[in-house]
Design an enzyme around this catalytic site. Structure first.
Site, mmCIF file in Angstrom:
data_model
loop_
_atom_site.group_PDB
_atom_site.id
_atom_site.type_symbol
_atom_site.label_atom_id
_atom_site.label_comp_id
_atom_site.label_asym_id
_atom_site.label_seq_id
_atom_site.Cartn_x
_atom_site.Cartn_y
_atom_site.Cartn_z
ATOM 1 N N SER A 133 0.446 -1.564 0.215
ATOM 2 C CA SER A 133 0.061 -0.681 -0.386
ATOM 3 C C SER A 133 0.518 1.107 -0.272
ATOM 4 C CB SER A 133 -0.993 0.036 1.023
ATOM 5 O OG SER A 133 -1.344 1.214 0.922
ATOM 6 N N TYR A 146 -1.612 -1.303 10.195
ATOM 7 C CA TYR A 146 -1.973 -1.464 9.210
ATOM 8 C C TYR A 146 -0.496 -1.208 8.120
ATOM 9 C CZ TYR A 146 -3.404 -1.166 4.053
ATOM 10 O OH TYR A 146 -3.790 -1.415 2.893
HETATM 11 N N1 LIG Z 1 -8.751 -0.323 -1.683
HETATM 12 C C1 LIG Z 1 -7.985 0.421 -1.227
HETATM 13 O O1 LIG Z 1 -8.002 1.312 -0.770
HETATM 14 C C2 LIG Z 1 -6.437 -0.079 -0.806
HETATM 15 C C3 LIG Z 1 -5.057 0.545 -1.162
HETATM 16 C C4 LIG Z 1 -4.127 0.463 -1.372
HETATM 17 C C5 LIG Z 1 -3.622 -1.570 -0.748
HETATM 18 N N2 LIG Z 1 -5.433 -2.542 -0.841
HETATM 19 C C6 LIG Z 1 -4.577 -3.493 -0.771
HETATM 20 O O2 LIG Z 1 -5.747 -4.568 -1.754
HETATM 21 C C7 LIG Z 1 -5.567 -5.627 -1.108
HETATM 22 C C8 LIG Z 1 -6.796 -6.041 -1.821
HETATM 23 O O3 LIG Z 1 -7.816 -4.752 -0.985
HETATM 24 P P1 LIG Z 1 -8.886 -4.581 -1.859
HETATM 25 O O4 LIG Z 1 -8.905 -2.870 -1.842
HETATM 26 O O5 LIG Z 1 -9.079 -5.155 -2.880
HETATM 27 O O6 LIG Z 1 -10.778 -4.829 -0.976
HETATM 28 P P2 LIG Z 1 -11.766 -5.840 -0.429
HETATM 29 O O7 LIG Z 1 -12.600 -5.817 -1.409
HETATM 30 O O8 LIG Z 1 -12.568 -6.068 0.728
HETATM 31 O O9 LIG Z 1 -10.440 -7.492 -0.797
HETATM 32 C C9 LIG Z 1 -10.142 -8.175 0.809
HETATM 33 C C10 LIG Z 1 -9.933 -9.080 -0.072
HETATM 34 O O10 LIG Z 1 -8.754 -10.113 0.741
HETATM 35 C C11 LIG Z 1 -9.435 -11.123 1.622
HETATM 36 N N3 LIG Z 1 -8.687 -12.056 2.905
HETATM 37 C C12 LIG Z 1 -9.261 -10.949 3.850
HETATM 38 N N4 LIG Z 1 -8.706 -12.228 4.911
HETATM 39 C C13 LIG Z 1 -8.365 -13.534 4.074
HETATM 40 C C14 LIG Z 1 -7.230 -14.730 4.886
HETATM 41 N N5 LIG Z 1 -7.186 -14.794 5.699
HETATM 42 N N6 LIG Z 1 -7.770 -15.474 3.778
HETATM 43 C C15 LIG Z 1 -7.996 -15.025 2.523
HETATM 44 N N7 LIG Z 1 -8.400 -13.648 2.191
HETATM 45 C C16 LIG Z 1 -8.332 -12.902 2.844
HETATM 46 C C17 LIG Z 1 -10.510 -10.501 1.295
HETATM 47 O O11 LIG Z 1 -11.648 -12.364 1.555
HETATM 48 P P3 LIG Z 1 -13.299 -12.292 2.162
HETATM 49 O O12 LIG Z 1 -14.617 -11.793 1.022
HETATM 50 O O13 LIG Z 1 -13.729 -13.957 2.544
HETATM 51 O O14 LIG Z 1 -12.952 -11.485 3.403
HETATM 52 C C18 LIG Z 1 -11.516 -10.095 -0.079
HETATM 53 O O15 LIG Z 1 -10.926 -10.591 -1.057
HETATM 54 C C19 LIG Z 1 -5.892 -5.675 0.531
HETATM 55 O O16 LIG Z 1 -4.092 -6.601 0.706
HETATM 56 C C20 LIG Z 1 -5.748 -3.798 1.122
HETATM 57 O O17 LIG Z 1 -4.492 -3.621 2.045
HETATM 58 C C21 LIG Z 1 -5.794 -1.611 -0.973
#
Ligand SMILES: NC(=O)c1ccc[n+]([C@@H]2O[C@H](COP(=O)([O-])OP(=O)(O)OC[C@H]3O[C@@H](n4cnc5c(N)ncnc54)[C@H](OP(=O)(O)O)[C@@H]3O)[C@@H](O)[C@H]2O)c1
Length: 277
Positions: A133, A146
């Site tokens: 991130s 985080y």
């Molecule tokens: N959105 C942002 O602004 C942003 C910015 C920077 C970085 N990121 C990073 O991008 C990545 C994806 O996030 P996103 O934005 O796409 O959010 P998201 O739609 O909430 O996706 C998060 C995913 O992680 C999965 N997950 C959580 N705990 C898990 C576990 N123990 N085992 C397997 N899967 C698990 C969730 O699955 P479930 O459905 O089972 O909960 C979901 O599929 C994350 O690493 C986040 O930190 C996001």
């Protein structure tokens, strides 16, 4: 031979968009998620198969990786995407909340990488992309845990990129700014109950800035833009390690260059109304 990507956390957001992007491009996709029954992915020119994978469970990681290898024969690209945010004061975080944040965001990346690595090393080729991130390069207030987890992912990825380069494996780390996903909704855990007690004023100020940002234009990138950037990084053949993605993230990194470290940190405190009393 059709190339294969394994992606973690494919139930929504960046992971789900990446499944679609690679499938459209004719790749085989091992789409992994905690509840595969809930998954509905269209087949692309290649094949999309779902596998149950909770990144915090070693047995689940080992099973998913060996099933994906049985199915597709090889994993050319690994995208460690699963993760969630933990917002709130450090003082009120329970040991359980701290453990869960690190076992998911850091332990998950290590476990899946360790499981996928041997067949890449034997073939002397592969790409591993870890999603950290912007908060893994510049920490925002009330995200101490985080940020610590994502700084760990950046450090791990950069060191591993040197270690694996002579073996023909390229390690890359993504530092996206805000992306319009479930991240700040269902995927955002809190360290505090109620208004946060002694930290209520800081919480209110920080949340007000984030809300104002959202109201002024929302997230800077779409999950589809991230998926395209991931596809490009997986296939660009370059030795690039860090990918800062999104105008907001690029602007913060430019400010760091222009202002220097301390002025950037002071500017962040000022912006959130957290200058010392
Ligand atoms: N959105 C942002 O602004 C942003 C910015 C920077 C970085 N990121 C990073 O991008 C990545 C994806 O996030 P996103 O934005 O796409 O959010 P998201 O739609 O909430 O996706 C998060 C995913 O992680 C999965 N997950 C959580 N705990 C898990 C576990 N123990 N085992 C397997 N899967 C698990 C969730 O699955 P479930 O459905 O089972 O909960 C979901 O599929 C994350 O690493 C986040 O930190 C996001």
């Amino acid at each position: 031979m059709t190339a294969t990507v394994l992606i973690t956390g494919c139930s929504s957001g960046i992971g789900a968009a990446a499944v679609r992007r690679f499938a459209e491009q004719g790749w085989n996709v091992a789409a992994t998620l905690r509840n595969p029954e809930a998954a509905r992915f269209e087949q692309g020119a290649g094949s999309v198969e779902t596998f149950a994978l909770d990144v915090t469970e070693q047995r689940s990681v080992d099973q998913a990786v060996s099933r994906a290898l049985e199915c597709f024969g090889r994993i050319d690209v690994l995208i460690n995407n699963a993760g969630y945010g933990l917002f709130g004061p450090f003082e009120s975080a329970t040991p359980e909340a701290i453990g869960r944040q690190f076992s998911t965001n850091v332990g998950g990346v290590l476990a899946v990488t360790r499981a996928v690595l041997p067949q890449m090393r034997e073939r002397k080729s592969g790409v591993i992309i870890n999603i950290a991130s912007l908060t893994g390069l510049v920490a925002m207030p009330l995200y101490s845990l985080y940020a610590a987890s994502k700084y760990a992912v950046v450090g791990f990825s950069e060191s591993l990129s040197h270690e694996l380069a002579p073996l023909g494996i390229r390690v890359k780390v993504f530092a996206p700014g805000a992306v319009a996903t479930d991240f700040s909704g269902r995927s955002m855990a809190r360290t505090f109950d109620g208004d946060g007690g002694p930290y209520a004023d800081s919480i209110r100020k920080v949340m007000a800035v984030f809300q104002a940002n959202r109201a002024a234009g929302g997230a800077s990138s779409s999950p589809e833009q991230l998926a395209q950037a991931l596809f490009d990084a997986a296939t660009d053949g370059s030795a690039q390690v860090r990918y800062v993605v999104g105008d907001d993230a690029l602007a913060v990194m430019q400010s760091r260059k222009d202002l220097g470290e301390e002025a950037l940190l002071a500017g962040i405190r000022q912006r959130f109304g957290l200058a010392s009393s």
